[in-house]
Design a protein around this motif. Sequence first.
Motif, short mmCIF file in Angstrom:
data_model
loop_
_atom_site.label_atom_id
_atom_site.label_comp_id
_atom_site.label_asym_id
_atom_site.label_seq_id
_atom_site.Cartn_x
_atom_site.Cartn_y
_atom_site.Cartn_z
N ILE A 107 1.12 -26.16 3.03
CA ILE A 107 2.48 -26.47 3.48
C ILE A 107 3.44 -25.41 2.99
CG2 ILE A 107 4.38 -28.13 3.33
CD1 ILE A 107 2.28 -30.32 2.97
N VAL A 108 3.28 -25.04 1.71
CA VAL A 108 4.17 -24.03 1.11
C VAL A 108 3.81 -22.64 1.59
CG1 VAL A 108 4.92 -23.00 -1.08
CG2 VAL A 108 4.55 -25.47 -0.93
N GLN A 109 2.52 -22.31 1.58
CA GLN A 109 2.10 -20.95 1.91
C GLN A 109 2.29 -20.59 3.38
OE1 GLN A 109 1.25 -18.63 -0.35
NE2 GLN A 109 1.73 -20.18 -1.89
N GLU A 110 2.12 -21.58 4.28
CA GLU A 110 2.19 -21.28 5.71
C GLU A 110 3.54 -21.61 6.34
OE1 GLU A 110 -1.10 -23.20 7.65
OE2 GLU A 110 -2.56 -22.38 6.22
N ARG A 111 4.28 -22.58 5.77
CA ARG A 111 5.54 -22.99 6.38
C ARG A 111 6.72 -22.97 5.41
NH1 ARG A 111 4.27 -26.01 11.11
NH2 ARG A 111 2.47 -24.92 11.98
N GLY A 112 6.45 -22.65 4.15
CA GLY A 112 7.52 -22.77 3.16
C GLY A 112 7.66 -21.56 2.27
N SER A 113 8.07 -21.81 1.03
CA SER A 113 8.31 -20.75 0.05
C SER A 113 8.10 -21.28 -1.36
CB SER A 113 9.73 -20.20 0.19
OG SER A 113 10.04 -19.30 -0.85
N GLU A 114 7.59 -20.42 -2.24
CA GLU A 114 7.44 -20.77 -3.65
C GLU A 114 8.79 -20.77 -4.36
OE1 GLU A 114 4.74 -18.03 -5.40
OE2 GLU A 114 3.24 -18.24 -3.80
N GLN A 115 9.76 -20.04 -3.82
CA GLN A 115 11.07 -19.92 -4.44
C GLN A 115 12.01 -21.00 -3.88
OE1 GLN A 115 10.87 -17.37 -6.63
NE2 GLN A 115 8.90 -16.78 -5.75
N GLN A 116 12.60 -21.80 -4.76
CA GLN A 116 13.48 -22.88 -4.36
C GLN A 116 14.83 -22.72 -5.05
OE1 GLN A 116 11.77 -25.85 -2.26
NE2 GLN A 116 11.09 -23.75 -1.89
N THR A 117 15.88 -22.52 -4.27
CA THR A 117 17.21 -22.29 -4.82
C THR A 117 18.19 -23.32 -4.28
OG1 THR A 117 16.76 -19.92 -4.94
CG2 THR A 117 19.06 -20.60 -5.12
N THR A 118 19.00 -23.87 -5.17
CA THR A 118 19.96 -24.90 -4.81
C THR A 118 21.29 -24.62 -5.50
OG1 THR A 118 18.18 -26.51 -4.66
CG2 THR A 118 20.41 -27.37 -4.83
N ALA A 119 22.39 -24.90 -4.82
CA ALA A 119 23.74 -24.76 -5.41
C ALA A 119 24.65 -25.78 -4.77
CB ALA A 119 24.27 -23.35 -5.20
N GLY A 120 25.63 -26.23 -5.53
CA GLY A 120 26.53 -27.23 -4.97
C GLY A 120 27.85 -27.35 -5.73
N LEU A 121 28.75 -28.09 -5.13
CA LEU A 121 30.07 -28.32 -5.70
C LEU A 121 30.45 -29.78 -5.46
CD1 LEU A 121 32.28 -26.59 -7.10
CD2 LEU A 121 33.36 -26.37 -4.88
N VAL A 122 30.85 -30.49 -6.52
CA VAL A 122 31.14 -31.91 -6.44
C VAL A 122 32.50 -32.20 -7.10
CG1 VAL A 122 30.42 -34.22 -7.17
CG2 VAL A 122 28.71 -32.55 -6.45
N LEU A 123 33.25 -33.10 -6.51
CA LEU A 123 34.51 -33.56 -7.08
C LEU A 123 34.31 -35.00 -7.55
CD1 LEU A 123 37.34 -32.23 -7.41
CD2 LEU A 123 38.04 -33.51 -5.39
N ASN A 124 34.61 -35.27 -8.82
CA ASN A 124 34.48 -36.61 -9.41
C ASN A 124 35.84 -37.24 -9.63
OD1 ASN A 124 31.73 -36.29 -9.57
ND2 ASN A 124 31.68 -35.84 -11.75
N TYR A 125 35.94 -38.52 -9.33
CA TYR A 125 37.14 -39.29 -9.67
C TYR A 125 36.69 -40.45 -10.55
CZ TYR A 125 41.34 -42.13 -9.37
OH TYR A 125 42.45 -42.88 -9.69
N THR A 126 37.14 -40.46 -11.80
CA THR A 126 36.73 -41.48 -12.77
C THR A 126 37.90 -42.38 -13.11
OG1 THR A 126 35.07 -39.99 -13.71
CG2 THR A 126 35.73 -41.87 -15.05
N PHE A 127 37.65 -43.69 -13.14
CA PHE A 127 38.71 -44.63 -13.50
C PHE A 127 38.12 -45.85 -14.21
CE2 PHE A 127 37.17 -45.52 -9.29
CZ PHE A 127 37.09 -46.89 -9.20
#
Length: 276
Positions: A256-276
């Motif tokens: 699955i990885v070798q034929e359709r995917g990648s060994e390298q997995q990169t993720t990034a994100g931005l989240v806004l929290n509201y706490t009360f």
Amino acid sequence: MKTITTFTATLVLTLPASVFAQDRSEDTFAGHDIFFTVSGGVISAPSFLGSSETSVYAIPNISVAIGDRLNISLLEGIEYDVYKEGNLTAGAILTYDFGREDTPSDHSLLLSDVASSEITGLGGIEETAEFGGYIEYTYGNLQTSVEVRKGVDGGHSGLVGDVDVTYNAPVEILGRQSVISFGSTASFSDDSYASTFFDVSAAQSAASGISEYDANGGIISYGLHASAYVPLNEHIALVGFAKYDHLAGDVRDSSIVQERGSEQQTTAGLVLNYTF
């Protein structure tokens, strides 16, 4: 239809808790025993663990902290610190593996286009309730943890876990006392979990065009992560994060990885929290 990828949920779980909650000793929340946090943001991540396609997802979340031991979250599940003494904490967790669609474009929170035929034919993997435990040791700004979970109902019945080492550095950003966190992480599983997500049977091979494969457990991945927690006022905080993983062992070698995917997995994100 899954609401968020397994990989995204895993990322949120591996980030240190300090980036998702205000310091409860602050005068802002003095006298309160229950804290609610409503979160919203975006994340760029592989469309499934092992994918070479990157997609953008919305990531809504609601969490409740009751006292200093119990945390309940839509994404993180339920965590309870059974033992809490000095620098050592041990507890129980009930969480949720969001499974996998064989058509990645079928995610209701998907904000970008993604190839719809990447793993079509493998069949979907249902969501799974996971129960387990964790041990965490803190020494100054350094935080180490081990978490192990067992699938108890749903798409898999395997064992999966994470080891994490994180350094939390207090800094000043935009004139506010903030926290920058960075560290390393590794994930592991037994044969049952690896087989559920990375085996390819003869029937699946015929339907998808991906070669047959039999995966065993072991180290799934290892990598690095970083995050920044910036309070904008007494209730609102901005969280940015990034994570890089390199798949390992039988998971890396899966067709699955070798034929359709990648060994390298990169993720990034931005989240806004509201706490009360």
